[in-house]
Design an enzyme around this catalytic site. Structure first.
Site, short mmCIF file in Angstrom:
data_model
loop_
_atom_site.label_atom_id
_atom_site.label_comp_id
_atom_site.label_asym_id
_atom_site.label_seq_id
_atom_site.Cartn_x
_atom_site.Cartn_y
_atom_site.Cartn_z
N LYS A 36 39.97 54.09 39.45
CA LYS A 36 39.94 53.25 40.66
C LYS A 36 40.45 51.86 40.33
CE LYS A 36 35.14 52.36 39.56
NZ LYS A 36 33.73 52.61 39.85
N TYR A 264 42.89 18.75 35.81
CA TYR A 264 42.18 18.22 36.98
C TYR A 264 40.78 17.74 36.60
CZ TYR A 264 45.67 20.59 39.90
OH TYR A 264 46.82 21.00 40.49
N MET A 312 45.71 26.86 38.82
CA MET A 312 46.13 28.14 39.41
C MET A 312 47.10 28.88 38.50
SD MET A 312 47.82 28.88 43.16
CE MET A 312 46.56 28.03 44.07
C1 LIG Z 1 33.33 53.35 38.76
C2 LIG Z 1 32.72 54.67 38.92
C3 LIG Z 1 32.64 55.56 37.84
C4 LIG Z 1 33.09 55.19 36.45
O1 LIG Z 1 32.24 54.23 35.91
P1 LIG Z 1 32.43 53.69 34.42
O2 LIG Z 1 31.16 53.01 34.14
O3 LIG Z 1 33.60 52.79 34.44
O4 LIG Z 1 32.66 54.88 33.56
C5 LIG Z 1 32.12 56.81 38.07
N1 LIG Z 1 31.69 57.18 39.29
C6 LIG Z 1 31.75 56.37 40.36
C7 LIG Z 1 31.26 56.84 41.67
C8 LIG Z 1 32.25 55.08 40.20
O5 LIG Z 1 32.27 54.25 41.25
#
Ligand SMILES: *Cc1c(COP(=O)(O)O)cnc(C)c1O
Length: 386
Positions: A36, A264, A312
Site C-alpha cells: 500500500k 529561517y 521547503m
Molecule cells: C499495513 C497493513 C499490513 C502490513 O503491515 P506491516 O506492519 O507493514 O507488515 C497488513 N495488513 C493490513 C490490513 C494493513 O493495513
C-alpha cells in the site's frame, strides 16, 4: 554520484533478500506482500514486479485502483491482489472483471459488490473487527455479513476466499483476545454453513513474534522494506536489509563568520567561523521542518547535524573546517554502512516509526532502482515496455 540533486535509491536486491528471508521464517505459511501507499514510498510497480519475479503469489494494496495498475502492467490473475479500502461510490465491475480480491466489511458494501457482478463471481475476503475499529464487521454485525455472504455465494455471485482481521499490536494479551474473538467469528461462520478456505490475521510484527497468529497467510509490508517493528530491534539484528537510501548532492558551500544566523528564524548560530553546506532536500521531500537537533546526515563517511530550520526545498549543514565540496554525496538515511542514520534511527529521532519516514518521501524525489536481474520484468517496466 548522480546527476540528480536528490534521489531515493531503491535496492531491489535487498527487497528480494528480505522476501527470501521472510518466506523462510514463515514457511509453510503463505506470504502476502503488502504494497500500500505506493509500496511504502518505494514505487508500486517496480516492487510488485520484483516480488512477482521472486514468485510471490499474493500482493496486498489498499485500493482497487492500485490493484488495476498492477493488472495493467501484466501482473496476471495467477497473482492474487487483495484490496480492502473502497470509496463509497466505487464501481466494483473492473475489479471483479480483473479478479481483484476484495476485503468486504459490511452488508451494504457486500451488496454493492454483488450488484456489480456480471459473468464471474467476485472474490471476497470477509473482514472482522477484532478490536482495532478500522475495517471489518464488529461481532454484533458479523452474523449479518456472514448470512449475506452465504446467500450471495449460493447464488453464484461471490466466492468467499477468506476471513481476515488486523491487530492493534498493543499488548500480547490484547492481541490474544482479538485473535480469540476472530477464531470465534470464523467458527460462527462455519457453523452457519459458510466455508472459510483461508484465514489471515498477522502483519509484520505479530507474524514474526506470534507464530500462533500466522494462520494460513501473513500480510507483511514493513519487514520486506527492512523496517522491523519491535522496539529496540534493528534490521541488522534480524538479517533484514534496508531497501531505501535517501541521498542528495551538495549544492553549494559557503564560508561564514562566527555568530552567523542560519536559515529561517535563526534557530542556529555558528559557534566559530565555519563552512555551511546546502543540501537540496526539504520538507517537500519528507525531511521535517523541525529536524534540527534530531537528525544528522553523512557526508564522506562522517555525520554532521542539520543546522537551522529545514525549508521547503533545502537545509544547511555545519561542516566546520572539513573539506566538503559541491557535488559530494550527502546520505540522509540508508543502510548505515557509510556512517548515515538508518530509517529506524530517523523514526526514533522524530518520535515516529520508519514506515512514516519512507511513506512521506515526496513525489519530487526520483526513485532510482538498483540491483535486480537486468532481464527481469522490472527492467522492462523501467524501459517503458510494460
Ligand atoms: C499495513 C497493513 C499490513 C502490513 O503491515 P506491516 O506492519 O507493514 O507488515 C497488513 N495488513 C493490513 C490490513 C494493513 O493495513
Amino acid at each position: 554520484m548522480t546527476a540528480s540533486l536528490r534521489q531515493a535509491a531503491v535496492d531491489l536486491d535487498a527487497y528480494r533478500a528480505n522476501l527470501d528471508l521472510v518466506r523462510e521464517w514463515m514457511d509453510p505459511v503463505e506470504l502476502m506482500a503488502i504494497m500500500k501507499a505506493d509500496a511504502y514510498g518505494h514505487g508500486l510497480e517496480p516492487i510488485a514486479l520484483a516480488a512477482v519475479d521472486a514468485g510471490v503469489r499474493w500482493i496486498g494494496v489498499l485500493t482497487v485502483l492500485a490493484a488495476l495498475r498492477l493488472r495493467a502492467i501484466g501482473v496476471d490473475e495467477a497473482v492474487r491482489v487483495f484490496t480492502w479500502q473502497h470509496a463509497p461510490d466505487l464501481d466494483f465491475r473492473d475489479a471483479i472483471d480483473s479478479a481483484v480480491d476484495l476485503g468486504v466489511s459490511n452488508v451494504p458494501e457486500l451488496e454493492r459488490v454483488v450488484d456489480a457482478v456480471d459473468h464471474r463471481p467476485a472474490r471476497v475476503h470477509l473482514g472482522f473487527d477484532s478490536g482495532l475499529h478500522r475495517d471489518g464487521a464488529t461481532p454484533e454485525h458479523w452474523p449479518d455479513l456472514v448470512a449475506a455472504a452465504l446467500e450471495a455465494q449460493r447464488a453464484g455471485r461471490i466466492e468467499v476466499v477468506a476471513a481476515y482481521t488486523h491487530l492493534a499490536e498493543s499488548s500480547d494479551d490484547e492481541d490474544s483476545a482479538s485473535v480469540a474473538a476472530f477464531d470465534a467469528a470464523v467458527e460462527q461462520a462455519e457453523d452457519a454453513g459458510l466455508d472459510i478456505p483461508l484465514q489471515h490475521v498477522a502483519a509484520s510484527l505479530a507474524g514474526l513474534e506470534r507464530k500462533e497468529f500466522r494462520k494460513d497467510m501473513v500480510r507483511m509490508g514493513a519487514n520486506l522494506f527492512g523496517i522491523p517493528g519491535a522496539d529496540g530491534v534493528s534490521a541488522a539484528d534480524l538479517g533484514l536489509e534496508a531497501v531505501m537510501t535517501l541521498r542528495a548532492a551538495v549544492a553549494k558551500t559557503k564560508r561564514v563568520p562566527v555568530g552567523t544566523g542560519v536559515s529561517y528564524d535563526y534557530t542556529y548560530r555558528t559557534a566559530t567561523e565555519t563552512t555551511l553546506v546546502l543540501v537540496p532536500v526539504g520538507y517537500a521531500d519528507g525531511v521535517p521542518r523541525l529536524a534540527q537537533g534530531r537528525l544528522e546526515v553523512a557526508i564522506n563517511g562522517k555525520r554532521y547535524p542539520i543546522a537551522g530550520r529545514v525549508a521547503m526545498d533545502q537545509f544547511l549543514v555545519d561542516v566546520g573546517d572539513d573539506d566538503v565540496r559541491v557535488g559530494d554525496t550527502v546520505t540522509l538515511f540508508g543502510t548505515g554502512e557509510h556512517a548515515e542514520m538508518t530509517v529506524l534511527e530517523w523514526g526514533a529521532a522524530l518520535d515516529t516509526i520508519g514506515e512514516e519516514i519512507v511513506c512521506r518521501i515526496g513525489a519530487r524525489v526520483p526513485r532510482v532502482y538498483e540491483g535486480h536481474d537486468a532481464e527481469g520484468h522490472v527492467a522492462e517496466y523501467l524501459r517503458g515496455e510494460r
